[in-house]
Design a protein around this motif. Structure first.
Motif, PDB file in Angstrom:
ATOM      1  N   SER A 181      -8.113   0.629  -6.027  1.00 50.03           N
ATOM      2  CA  SER A 181      -7.513   1.739  -5.218  1.00 50.03           C
ATOM      3  C   SER A 181      -6.109   2.053  -6.135  1.00 50.03           C
ATOM      4  CB  SER A 181      -7.259   1.718  -3.970  1.00 50.03           C
ATOM      5  OG  SER A 181      -6.643   2.838  -3.398  1.00 50.03           O
TER       6      SER A 181
ATOM      7  N   PHE B  65      -9.396  -2.577   2.205  1.00 53.97           N
ATOM      8  CA  PHE B  65      -8.967  -2.007   1.102  1.00 53.97           C
ATOM      9  C   PHE B  65      -9.764  -1.939  -0.162  1.00 53.97           C
ATOM     10  CE2 PHE B  65      -5.445  -3.851   3.429  1.00 53.97           C
ATOM     11  CZ  PHE B  65      -4.445  -2.815   3.428  1.00 53.97           C
TER      12      PHE B  65
ATOM     13  N   ASN C  46      -3.886   3.475  -4.848  1.00 53.19           N
ATOM     14  CA  ASN C  46      -2.789   3.372  -3.648  1.00 53.19           C
ATOM     15  C   ASN C  46      -2.383   2.031  -3.691  1.00 53.19           C
ATOM     16  OD1 ASN C  46      -2.976   6.304  -3.130  1.00 53.19           O
ATOM     17  ND2 ASN C  46      -4.538   6.044  -1.542  1.00 53.19           N
ATOM     18  N   ILE C  47      -2.905   0.985  -3.975  1.00 55.29           N
ATOM     19  CA  ILE C  47      -2.501  -0.201  -3.844  1.00 55.29           C
ATOM     20  C   ILE C  47      -1.456  -0.755  -5.168  1.00 55.29           C
ATOM     21  CG2 ILE C  47      -3.028  -2.729  -4.134  1.00 55.29           C
ATOM     22  CD1 ILE C  47      -5.689  -2.125  -2.838  1.00 55.29           C
TER      23      ILE C  47
ATOM     24  N   TYR D  81       0.797  -1.127  -0.134  1.00 58.45           N
ATOM     25  CA  TYR D  81       0.086   0.058   0.080  1.00 58.45           C
ATOM     26  C   TYR D  81       0.879   1.307   0.158  1.00 58.45           C
ATOM     27  CZ  TYR D  81      -4.248   2.716   0.846  1.00 58.45           C
ATOM     28  OH  TYR D  81      -5.338   3.536   0.728  1.00 58.45           O
TER      29      TYR D  81
END
Length: 131
Positions: free
Chosen positions: A78, A74, A80-81, A30
């Motif tokens: 996303s 999560f 952000n992953i 992440y």
């Protein structure tokens, strides 16, 4: 309703996300942004559930950190992953593993699914060759 579906189609669903289900042990890479710096934090644990579909799909990962259970949700799509690695595939008969919250130690263990590869099935000749 059609407007929402058209927006969901525009959102880039990650094709690189590996297939995993509840009971699997995963490591989520992440991205954490702190001011101008960016770093990747690893979160490894058991997937308790997968929820939703399409652009709104999420998954919950639980780990024990310092004797305390930590759960994190999560969004699957996303940005952000960075990456999701599947470490172990678990054998479970439920889609939601909330019962793990009340278990500790051996009771919280999940059986691991064994992978059979052709490389492991090498045939050994029964008679040794004479030189």
């Amino acid at each position: 309703m059609e407007f929402i579906k058209s927006i969901e189609k525009q959102i880039n669903t990650k094709a690189v996300t590996p297939k995993f289900k509840s009971g699997d042990t995963v490591t989520v890479h992440y991205k954490i942004k702190e001011g101008t710096k960016e770093r990747i934090q690893l979160f490894q644990g058991v997937v308790l559930q997968r929820k939703g579909n399409g652009a709104t799909e999420t998954f919950t990962v639980r780990k024990i950190s310092g004797g305390v259970g930590v759960e994190r949700i999560f969004p699957l799509n996303s940005t952000n992953i960075a990456k999701v690695d599947v470490n172990k595939q678990g054998i479970v008969r439920r889609a939601r593993l909330y019962y793990l919250r009340g278990k500790v130690g051996k009771g919280a263990r999940i059986l691991e699914k064994r992978q059979f590869t052709k490389a492991a099935a090498v045939v050994v000749p029964s008679t040794p060759e004479v030189a």
